[in-house]
Write an enzyme that holds these catalytic residues in place. Sequence first.
Site, PDB file in Angstrom:
ATOM      1  N   HIS A 203       0.540   7.868   4.093  1.00 17.54           N
ATOM      2  CA  HIS A 203       1.106   7.159   5.230  1.00 17.54           C
ATOM      3  C   HIS A 203       2.616   7.351   5.370  1.00 17.54           C
ATOM      4  O   HIS A 203       3.228   6.744   6.257  1.00 17.54           O
ATOM      5  CB  HIS A 203       0.785   5.673   5.107  1.00 17.54           C
ATOM      6  CG  HIS A 203      -0.670   5.416   4.880  1.00 17.54           C
ATOM      7  ND1 HIS A 203      -1.626   5.685   5.825  1.00 17.54           N
ATOM      8  CD2 HIS A 203      -1.336   4.941   3.789  1.00 17.54           C
ATOM      9  CE1 HIS A 203      -2.822   5.372   5.337  1.00 17.54           C
ATOM     10  NE2 HIS A 203      -2.676   4.924   4.112  1.00 17.54           N
TER      11      HIS A 203
ATOM     12  N   ILE B 235      -0.583   9.222   8.749  1.00 23.39           N
ATOM     13  CA  ILE B 235      -1.384   8.349   9.604  1.00 23.39           C
ATOM     14  C   ILE B 235      -1.075   6.889   9.281  1.00 23.39           C
ATOM     15  O   ILE B 235      -0.560   6.560   8.202  1.00 23.39           O
ATOM     16  CB  ILE B 235      -2.892   8.617   9.432  1.00 23.39           C
ATOM     17  CG1 ILE B 235      -3.347   8.299   8.004  1.00 23.39           C
ATOM     18  CG2 ILE B 235      -3.225  10.053   9.800  1.00 23.39           C
ATOM     19  CD1 ILE B 235      -4.854   8.426   7.785  1.00 23.39           C
TER      20      ILE B 235
ATOM     21  N   ASP C 188       0.856  -1.194   0.000  1.00 26.31           N
ATOM     22  CA  ASP C 188       0.000   0.000   0.000  1.00 26.31           C
ATOM     23  C   ASP C 188       0.886   1.236   0.000  1.00 26.31           C
ATOM     24  O   ASP C 188       1.391   1.658   1.035  1.00 26.31           O
ATOM     25  CB  ASP C 188      -0.911   0.001   1.223  1.00 26.31           C
ATOM     26  CG  ASP C 188      -1.970   1.105   1.155  1.00 26.31           C
ATOM     27  OD1 ASP C 188      -1.731   2.103   0.454  1.00 26.31           O
ATOM     28  OD2 ASP C 188      -3.022   0.957   1.802  1.00 26.31           O
TER      29      ASP C 188
ATOM     30  N   GLY D 242      -5.279   2.076   7.743  1.00 20.39           N
ATOM     31  CA  GLY D 242      -6.381   1.431   8.428  1.00 20.39           C
ATOM     32  C   GLY D 242      -6.229  -0.084   8.442  1.00 20.39           C
ATOM     33  O   GLY D 242      -6.542  -0.743   9.438  1.00 20.39           O
TER      34      GLY D 242
END
Length: 285
Positions: free
Chosen positions: A192, A207, A187, A210
């Site tokens: 991120h 962040i 990903d 998820g």
Amino acid sequence: MPIDAARAVAAEPRTAELAWDHKDVLLYHLGVGAGRPATDAEELRYTLESRLQVLPSFSTVAGGAMALAGGLAAPGIEVDLATVLHGGQRIELHRPIPVTGRATAIGRVEAVHDKGKAAVIVLRSDVHDDEGPLWSASTRIFVRGEGGFGGERGPSDRLEAPEREPDRTVERATREDQALLYRLCGDWNPLHADPEFAELAGFDRPILHGLCSYGIVLKAVVDAALGGDATRVRAYSTRFAGILFPGETMRIRMWNEGEGRIQVLATSVERDHAPVLADTLIEHT
């Protein structure tokens, strides 16, 4: 309009060939916090190839075919990555995922829901190998600013948190470089890793993925409530209710709901227990 819901849903299913081996599984497990402490013999079921089992959440990255990326490449969908968040995820296991495998994934846009100020793209993926079905997945992608096109709002699958005290509570600390490690699983969203991109998306720093939180929570439940046996997991669904910053700690509360169901709530300890995963349910044998 960047999203053409009718075209996206009517598009032909997309097929991808997946392949993985023990190195991919080991990297994923490290990406969701396995191997800490390194002296814990029970962690070897995630970190040593001779004892290796596969967390079912590995299905979200197996073979490098990220469901999120595939959905954003579907006909009728053209969105800015800075407006995209992963809204929810569900996986159903038809049998345990092998440590080494080759499989075929058939994916399609199942629905596009109109939430007013946002759109939710629902992706469906079914994966099988030569021995039959392996897993099925449903991915919900939240796209800010793309609602209001007159579509249906879609169903609500909210779970009320039990009013009693949780049956188990554990905490899992993340590393400051957790997102940089996890993104090696495939990903590559700069949200991120790149502070400037994160700021454009409305965050003061990158962040955590998820799906990384998703894997951390599943591992915690397997270890604390399922005797460390990942093959007992039959299904796992969640709503990504908030964010976690790398370096923060998740508090993971578990309620045994009977009939092979564990309800979970995950929050950030450092931010007054702001929600991270909600409406979370693990079904098991």
